[in-house]
Design an enzyme around this catalytic site. Structure first.
Site, PDB file in Angstrom:
ATOM      1  N   CYS A  75       0.931  -1.023   0.290  1.00  0.00           N
ATOM      2  CA  CYS A  75      -0.077  -0.079  -0.260  1.00  0.00           C
ATOM      3  C   CYS A  75       0.845   1.535   0.191  1.00  0.00           C
ATOM      4  CB  CYS A  75      -1.106   0.178   1.232  1.00  0.00           C
ATOM      5  SG  CYS A  75      -1.290   0.827   1.312  1.00  0.00           S
ATOM      6  N   CYS A 189      -0.899   4.157  -6.194  1.00  0.00           N
ATOM      7  CA  CYS A 189      -1.518   2.848  -5.295  1.00  0.00           C
ATOM      8  C   CYS A 189      -1.865   1.559  -6.138  1.00  0.00           C
ATOM      9  CB  CYS A 189      -2.782   3.890  -5.865  1.00  0.00           C
ATOM     10  SG  CYS A 189      -4.141   3.240  -4.469  1.00  0.00           S
TER      11      CYS A 189
HETATM   12  N1  DGL Z   1      -4.008   0.583  -1.892  1.00  0.00           N
HETATM   13  C1  DGL Z   1      -3.550   2.153  -0.730  1.00  0.00           C
HETATM   14  C2  DGL Z   1      -2.680   2.792  -1.784  1.00  0.00           C
HETATM   15  O1  DGL Z   1      -1.992   1.849  -2.067  1.00  0.00           O
HETATM   16  C3  DGL Z   1      -4.706   2.470  -0.616  1.00  0.00           C
HETATM   17  C4  DGL Z   1      -6.586   3.117  -1.005  1.00  0.00           C
HETATM   18  C5  DGL Z   1      -6.538   3.148  -0.152  1.00  0.00           C
HETATM   19  O2  DGL Z   1      -7.010   2.532   1.434  1.00  0.00           O
HETATM   20  O3  DGL Z   1      -7.606   4.746  -0.212  1.00  0.00           O
HETATM   21  O4  DGL Z   1      -2.143   3.319  -1.305  1.00  0.00           O
END
Ligand code: DGL
Length: 262
Positions: A75, A189
């Site tokens: 993430c 993301c």
């Molecule tokens: N998958 C996450 C990232 O890479 C975050 C998405 C979220 O929860 O806003 O930033």
């Protein structure tokens, strides 16, 4: 090292599957625990203070429960804000997820690069540092999109997501001031590679770059020489709030056969 010790993947939702996929290719029999903080989802609209407190505490609980050999913060939002706090709290190797600005700058001919992340990620000084270190001669344009995170979650749950939905969510980046000629977009993301087909259909002239394959190589490097099971054991998906049952088939495609709530 116990061959059954898993690799722990962590994200707010299904985004980390875009990192798990390439890791499975390199380490096909690795035991996997995939943890999604669905009770805290979404991360991208939360404050730095909230995430810096929440993420290390949750990873601490997960490590106590599953005894992983290595943890992957799959993430960008959690990594750019909480990676140092997590490393300080855990005594296992922790791999983070960094916006792929360096490979994007290597690829760009027009020297105009887009960075599509969450709102929390794109405002991090960490991203300024990456742009200054690796893309100093590029115009780096950023946009944070909570809509794209939602669309990725919807797609994985089997709801229809159209190219038009994705085009509308990405347009503020591609049509921003100074964005003309953008030829590379960083998917900063982990949810967004799950929509790569739709983004590519909407913007076919823009190359998409994400960190998944690089992170997988890093995981393989850090675990080199360690024993693995002979056959791939079923993976475990752990959610902090009960997931929609329809997610089970998408999780099974990534080898996550068992779904639990923490
Ligand atoms: N998958 C996450 C990232 O890479 C975050 C998405 C979220 O929860 O806003 O930033």
């Amino acid at each position: 090292m116990d061959p059954s010790a898993p690799i722990l993947f962590f994200d707010s939702g299904v985004g980390g599957l875009s990192v798990l996929g390439p890791t499975r290719t390199l380490l096909p029999t690795a035991p996997i625990v995939y943890a999604a903080d669905s009770a805290g989802f979404p991360y991208g609209t939360k404050s730095e203070a909230e995430l810096a407190a929440r993420v290390p505490a949750l990873l601490g609980r997960l490590v106590e429960r599953f005894h992983p050999r290595l943890a992957v913060i799959a993430c960008n939002t959690a990594s750019t804000i909480a990676l140092d706090h997590v490393r300080a709290a855990l005594d296992i190797p922790v791999v983070g997820t960094v916006p792929a600005i360096k490979p994007a700058a290597e690829l760009s001919k027009s020297r105009v690069i887009g960075v599509l992340g969450t709102e929390a990620t794109v405002r991090q000084p960490y991203v300024d540092d990456l742009a200054a270190s690796f893309a100093a001669d590029c115009k780096v344009i950023r946009h944070g999109s909570a809509e794209m995170v939602e669309l990725a979650e919807r797609k994985l749950a089997g709801d229809p997501v159209s190219v038009e939905d994705v085009r509308a969510a990405v347009a503020p980046l591609v049509e921003a001031d100074g964005a003309a000629g953008m030829d590379v977009m960083v998917l900063a993301c982990t949810h967004f590679p799950l929509l790569a087909d739709e983004i590519a259909a909407a913007y076919p002239r823009i190359a998409l770059v994400d960190g998944g394959a690089g992170i997988a190589r890093r995981i393989a490097y850090l675990t080199r020489g360690q024993p693995w099971p002979v056959e791939a054991p079923g993976g475990i998906a752990v959610f902090t709030a009960p997931p929609r049952p329809v997610l089970a088939s998408a999780l099974a495609r990534f080898g996550l056969d068992e779904v639990r709530t923490l």
